[in-house]
Structures are given as C-alpha cells and as structure tokens.
Design an enzyme around this catalytic site. Structure first.
Site, PDB file in Angstrom:
ATOM      1  N   ARG A 180      84.840  60.150  90.874  1.00 46.19           N
ATOM      2  CA  ARG A 180      85.542  59.600  90.125  1.00 46.19           C
ATOM      3  C   ARG A 180      87.088  60.785  89.136  1.00 46.19           C
ATOM      4  O   ARG A 180      87.277  60.633  87.941  1.00 46.19           O
ATOM      5  CB  ARG A 180      85.636  58.189  89.122  1.00 46.19           C
ATOM      6  CG  ARG A 180      85.804  57.560  90.518  1.00 46.19           C
ATOM      7  CD  ARG A 180      86.001  56.406  90.823  1.00 46.19           C
ATOM      8  NE  ARG A 180      86.222  55.509  91.225  1.00 46.19           N
ATOM      9  CZ  ARG A 180      85.003  54.834  93.071  1.00 46.19           C
ATOM     10  NH1 ARG A 180      85.303  55.974  93.204  1.00 46.19           N
ATOM     11  NH2 ARG A 180      84.817  53.762  92.652  1.00 46.19           N
ATOM     12  N   CYS A 228      87.291  48.170  89.049  1.00 41.96           N
ATOM     13  CA  CYS A 228      86.159  47.994  88.419  1.00 41.96           C
ATOM     14  C   CYS A 228      86.885  48.954  86.206  1.00 41.96           C
ATOM     15  O   CYS A 228      87.587  49.885  86.758  1.00 41.96           O
ATOM     16  CB  CYS A 228      85.612  49.399  89.016  1.00 41.96           C
ATOM     17  SG  CYS A 228      84.365  48.119  90.503  1.00 41.96           S
ATOM     18  N   GLU A 308      86.100  53.242  83.769  1.00 42.71           N
ATOM     19  CA  GLU A 308      86.927  54.541  84.678  1.00 42.71           C
ATOM     20  C   GLU A 308      88.743  53.507  84.422  1.00 42.71           C
ATOM     21  O   GLU A 308      89.422  53.731  84.605  1.00 42.71           O
ATOM     22  CB  GLU A 308      86.995  53.578  85.363  1.00 42.71           C
ATOM     23  CG  GLU A 308      87.882  54.234  86.914  1.00 42.71           C
ATOM     24  CD  GLU A 308      86.766  53.170  87.850  1.00 42.71           C
ATOM     25  OE1 GLU A 308      85.762  54.480  88.542  1.00 42.71           O
ATOM     26  OE2 GLU A 308      87.474  52.725  88.611  1.00 42.71           O
TER      27      GLU A 308
HETATM   28  N1  EPU Z   1      75.280  43.716  92.162  1.00 42.93           N
HETATM   29  C1  EPU Z   1      75.138  42.998  91.858  1.00 42.93           C
HETATM   30  N2  EPU Z   1      75.658  42.176  90.714  1.00 42.93           N
HETATM   31  C2  EPU Z   1      77.909  42.518  90.787  1.00 42.93           C
HETATM   32  C3  EPU Z   1      77.675  43.585  91.532  1.00 42.93           C
HETATM   33  C4  EPU Z   1      77.118  43.912  92.000  1.00 42.93           C
HETATM   34  O1  EPU Z   1      73.801  42.811  91.979  1.00 42.93           O
HETATM   35  O2  EPU Z   1      77.401  41.930  89.977  1.00 42.93           O
HETATM   36  C5  EPU Z   1      75.069  45.208  93.638  1.00 42.93           C
HETATM   37  C6  EPU Z   1      75.533  44.963  94.781  1.00 42.93           C
HETATM   38  O3  EPU Z   1      74.881  43.421  95.121  1.00 42.93           O
HETATM   39  C7  EPU Z   1      75.468  45.583  95.299  1.00 42.93           C
HETATM   40  C8  EPU Z   1      75.127  46.738  94.540  1.00 42.93           C
HETATM   41  O4  EPU Z   1      75.254  45.976  93.482  1.00 42.93           O
HETATM   42  O5  EPU Z   1      73.889  46.031  95.848  1.00 42.93           O
HETATM   43  C9  EPU Z   1      75.842  48.112  94.022  1.00 42.93           C
HETATM   44  O6  EPU Z   1      77.331  47.076  94.356  1.00 42.93           O
HETATM   45  P1  EPU Z   1      78.986  47.379  95.355  1.00 42.93           P
HETATM   46  O7  EPU Z   1      78.860  47.697  96.664  1.00 42.93           O
HETATM   47  O8  EPU Z   1      80.053  46.565  94.306  1.00 42.93           O
HETATM   48  O9  EPU Z   1      79.286  48.635  94.647  1.00 42.93           O
HETATM   49  P2  EPU Z   1      79.753  49.150  92.663  1.00 42.93           P
HETATM   50  O10 EPU Z   1      78.730  50.662  92.743  1.00 42.93           O
HETATM   51  O11 EPU Z   1      79.519  48.746  91.654  1.00 42.93           O
HETATM   52  C10 EPU Z   1      81.958  51.236  93.493  1.00 42.93           C
HETATM   53  C11 EPU Z   1      82.845  51.378  93.586  1.00 42.93           C
HETATM   54  C12 EPU Z   1      84.080  49.900  93.710  1.00 42.93           C
HETATM   55  C13 EPU Z   1      83.764  50.040  94.939  1.00 42.93           C
HETATM   56  C14 EPU Z   1      82.320  49.576  95.174  1.00 42.93           C
HETATM   57  C15 EPU Z   1      82.372  49.604  96.930  1.00 42.93           C
HETATM   58  C16 EPU Z   1      82.789  52.567  91.153  1.00 42.93           C
HETATM   59  C17 EPU Z   1      82.895  52.291  88.918  1.00 42.93           C
HETATM   60  N3  EPU Z   1      83.074  51.398  92.035  1.00 42.93           N
HETATM   61  O12 EPU Z   1      81.159  49.776  92.931  1.00 42.93           O
HETATM   62  O13 EPU Z   1      84.950  50.466  92.772  1.00 42.93           O
HETATM   63  O14 EPU Z   1      85.146  48.992  95.564  1.00 42.93           O
HETATM   64  O15 EPU Z   1      81.904  50.571  95.133  1.00 42.93           O
HETATM   65  O16 EPU Z   1      83.055  50.569  97.654  1.00 42.93           O
HETATM   66  O17 EPU Z   1      82.553  53.765  91.686  1.00 42.93           O
HETATM   67  C18 EPU Z   1      87.115  50.004  91.141  1.00 42.93           C
HETATM   68  O18 EPU Z   1      86.871  51.532  91.591  1.00 42.93           O
HETATM   69  O19 EPU Z   1      87.314  49.818  91.001  1.00 42.93           O
HETATM   70  C19 EPU Z   1      85.980  49.740  92.452  1.00 42.93           C
HETATM   71  C20 EPU Z   1      86.008  48.272  91.960  1.00 42.93           C
END
Ligand code: EPU
Length: 322
Positions: A180, A228, A308
């Site tokens: 980011r 996010c 972010e």
């Molecule tokens: N998870 C939970 N509870 C939650 C959310 C997530 O247990 O409330 C677990 C999921 O089940 C999964 C893990 O955490 O096992 C990762 O979740 P996710 O795949 O949603 O990835 P993230 O790291 O939470 C990042 C990006 C998102 C992007 C997703 C998918 C950041 C801050 N966020 O989220 O980006 O859509 O990967 O590629 O880097 C954004 O930047 O606005 C954004 C939403």
C-alpha cells in the site's frame, strides 16, 4: 470559508470550478463537508498551471480520485480539491507506443472499467484489481491490491505533475512499490504506462469473475464504506496479519458508535448508515469508532492498527490522490 480570492487562481485556465462544493457525494462513505474550491482541469496544461499557482499562493491542493479510500472531515477542507474526471484525464490509449502490451492510462480513468475492458480485449495483468474501486491515480498512489496482486506489478512508468507544476516521468527502474505504498513524490498522477499480456479473453474474464466472487463472498459490497479501514499490521513475529481477522477476534464485529459500525461480514470494513437519527452519518462518528477499534485491538494483541483510509481535514495539507 475561502481565505484568498480564488479568481486569479483559475479564471484564465481551461477548467471547471465550483465553490463550496460538497464532497460527500464524491466519496464512498457519502459523508463529510465541502471543498472550498473544487476544480476539474480540462487539460494537462491547466493542471500544471493550477499546481504552480497553488504553490505560489501557499494554497493546499488535494487530488480526489474515485473517493473510494477517503474520509472527509465534517467541516470540509480548505484550498483546492482537484478532480480528474474530464475527458482528457479519463482516457485509455491501448497499443500505446505501437505495442499491444503497453497501455497509457490517464489519472482519472476508472480501474473497474479498465479491468473489464482489458478482459474483453484479452489482455492479462490487471485481474488482481477486480472489484477494487479506484481511479488509476488513486490506485497507483497507494499501490492498491489484495491477495491476488497489486497494481504496481503492472506499472512501467508514471507521469506526475509535481507541486511545481512540472510534468516528470518516472520509469519503472526508479519506482518502488511496497504494501500500500510507493516512493512517488507528492503531486498529481497525470498518466501511467501499464504492461499487460495478450491472452484468451475467456480466460481473462473468468479470472476477473473468480476474484470478484471471492471479494463478494468475504466483504460487504454494498455498505457505505471505503473498503478496508486499516492497513494489515506486521505482527511481532514479522508476518503481516489481516487487520480484519484481528478486529473480528477482538469481538468488535457489529460494534457501533452512533451512525458508524463495524461490518458483521469483514472486520476491517467500517461503514456508516442512517442510524437512529435517520440521516446519513457523520465523520465524527467514524473517527470515534476508529479510535475505539485501535484501542481495543492494541489491548488484545499489542499492535497498533494504522489507517489505510485517508482523512482530509482543514489545515492539514495532503499530497496525493484519495
Ligand atoms: N478474516 C476473519 N474475519 C474477518 C475478516 C477476515 O477471520 O472479519 C480472515 C479470513 O477468513 C481470511 C483472512 O482473515 O482467512 C484474510 O482475509 P481476507 O482474504 O479478506 O484478506 P485481508 O488481509 O483481510 C486484504 C486486503 C483487502 C483485499 C483482500 C483480498 C488489506 C488491508 N486488505 O484483506 O483490501 O480485498 O485482502 O484480496 O490489505 C482494501 O484495501 O480496501 C481491501 C478491502
């Protein structure tokens, strides 16, 4: 309140200007106050001149992208807000430099439309941006992406109108894209060269659909939110952890401050609704919720979540797209 008469800033420039322009409708949260001056340049020359004059007059210049990652203070913002949504800045030139694999995309172009158009033409490389709402400039400024990749992977060069109004082109060899973040200097992203590869249009479309479906199954797509709210933090063991998972494990899903609440689907999505008052929420509520989440996660896991989402408020200058 406008402190300097704005007329000598833009009266002779090829721009569209609006005074005291509400910014809420330009953001995904849909809330926040007004910009003292909102300017849409029609040409690169007008943008350059505007940047130069803002610097001359000590006036802040903020760049509004698609507003997908932006929270505007209830009191609005001072100075000039630039929006690159005129024809000149939304253009996409396929086959730039004579090669199918090079595109020149202007700063205000919509990433969503670009992803679709590339898939339709059988051009592979931007699928990881599927379902990420952004302008090209905003996406590059923060190296937007997710678990499938980030925009930086496809960038060959970026042209920035600096705070001095000069257009400079930064080749790939000078660019660094991190989580980011980029090393681009302050200024307005005028255009970028993106690298894509020819592929089967059906395969491209399937990949876009697949990534979009993943997002849809794990994230609230319809709430008034900016995606996010927090960056994924680096934990004491050096790994990057999902902020959403930490917020979830801290038991904060559904937590509410006035009109602002933590999504019950994904912990890192903070959203606003009409709450009890019956009108769309206030930025103050969201800020209070952000504080609460930061404190609770720090108590539970010993890490401080950094936002972010970009906050705009009076008196704080800001040099990027949001
Ligand atoms: N998870 C939970 N509870 C939650 C959310 C997530 O247990 O409330 C677990 C999921 O089940 C999964 C893990 O955490 O096992 C990762 O979740 P996710 O795949 O949603 O990835 P993230 O790291 O939470 C990042 C990006 C998102 C992007 C997703 C998918 C950041 C801050 N966020 O989220 O980006 O859509 O990967 O590629 O880097 C954004 O930047 O606005 C954004 C939403």
């Amino acid at each position: 309140m406008i402190v300097t008469s704005p007329s000598n800033l833009y009266a002779d420039l090829d721009v569209q200007a609006e005074l005291d322009a509400p910014l809420g409708p330009h953001t995904w949260f849909g809330i926040g106050g007004s910009a003292d001056i909102l300017i849409r340049p029609n040409t690169l020359e007008a943008l350059s001149a505007l940047a130069r004059r803002c610097r001359r007059d000590g006036m802040p210049l903020r760049v509004l992208g698609s507003g997908a990652n932006l929270l505007v203070d209830d009191e609005g913002v001072d100075g000039v807000v630039v929006k690159l949504d005129t024809e000149a800045f939304r253009r996409v030139e396929f086959n730039a430099d004579g090669g199918i694999e090079r595109m020149r995309v202007h700063g205000g172009a919509s990433m969503e439309r670009l992803v679709q158009e590339c898939a339709r033409r059988g051009l592979r490389g931007l699928e990881p941006m599927s379902g990420i709402p952004a302008s090209l400039g905003g996406a590059i400024r923060m190296n937007a992406g997710g678990k499938f990749g980030a925009i930086g992977d496809a960038v060959d060069a970026v042209a920035v109108v600096g705070e001095d109004g000069e257009l400079r082109v930064y080749p790939r060899s000078e660019l660094e894209f991190g989580y980011r973040s980029t090393n681009l200097p302050a200024g307005t992203i005028a255009w970028a060269s993106l690298r894509v590869e020819p592929d089967d249009p059906i395969a491209c479309r399937d990949r876009v659909k697949e990534i979009f479906a993943y997002k849809k199954s794990t994230q609230p797509m319809s709430a008034n939110s900016a995606g996010c709210m927090f960056r994924n933090p680096v934990m004491p063991d050096g790994t990057r952890e999902s902020a959403g998972r930490l917020i979830d494990r801290a038991g904060l899903k559904g937590h509410r401050v006035g009109s602002a609440f933590v999504s019950t689907e994904h912990g890192n999505f903070l959203a606003v609704d009409r709450g009890d008052a019956g009108r769309l929420g206030r930025t103050d509520d969201l800020r209070a919720l952000v504080d609460h989440v930061q404190r609770a996660v720090e108590r539970a896991f010993g890490v401080r979540l950094e936002t972010e989402v970009v906050f705009w408020r009076r008196g704080e200058s800001h040099g990027g797209h949001s």
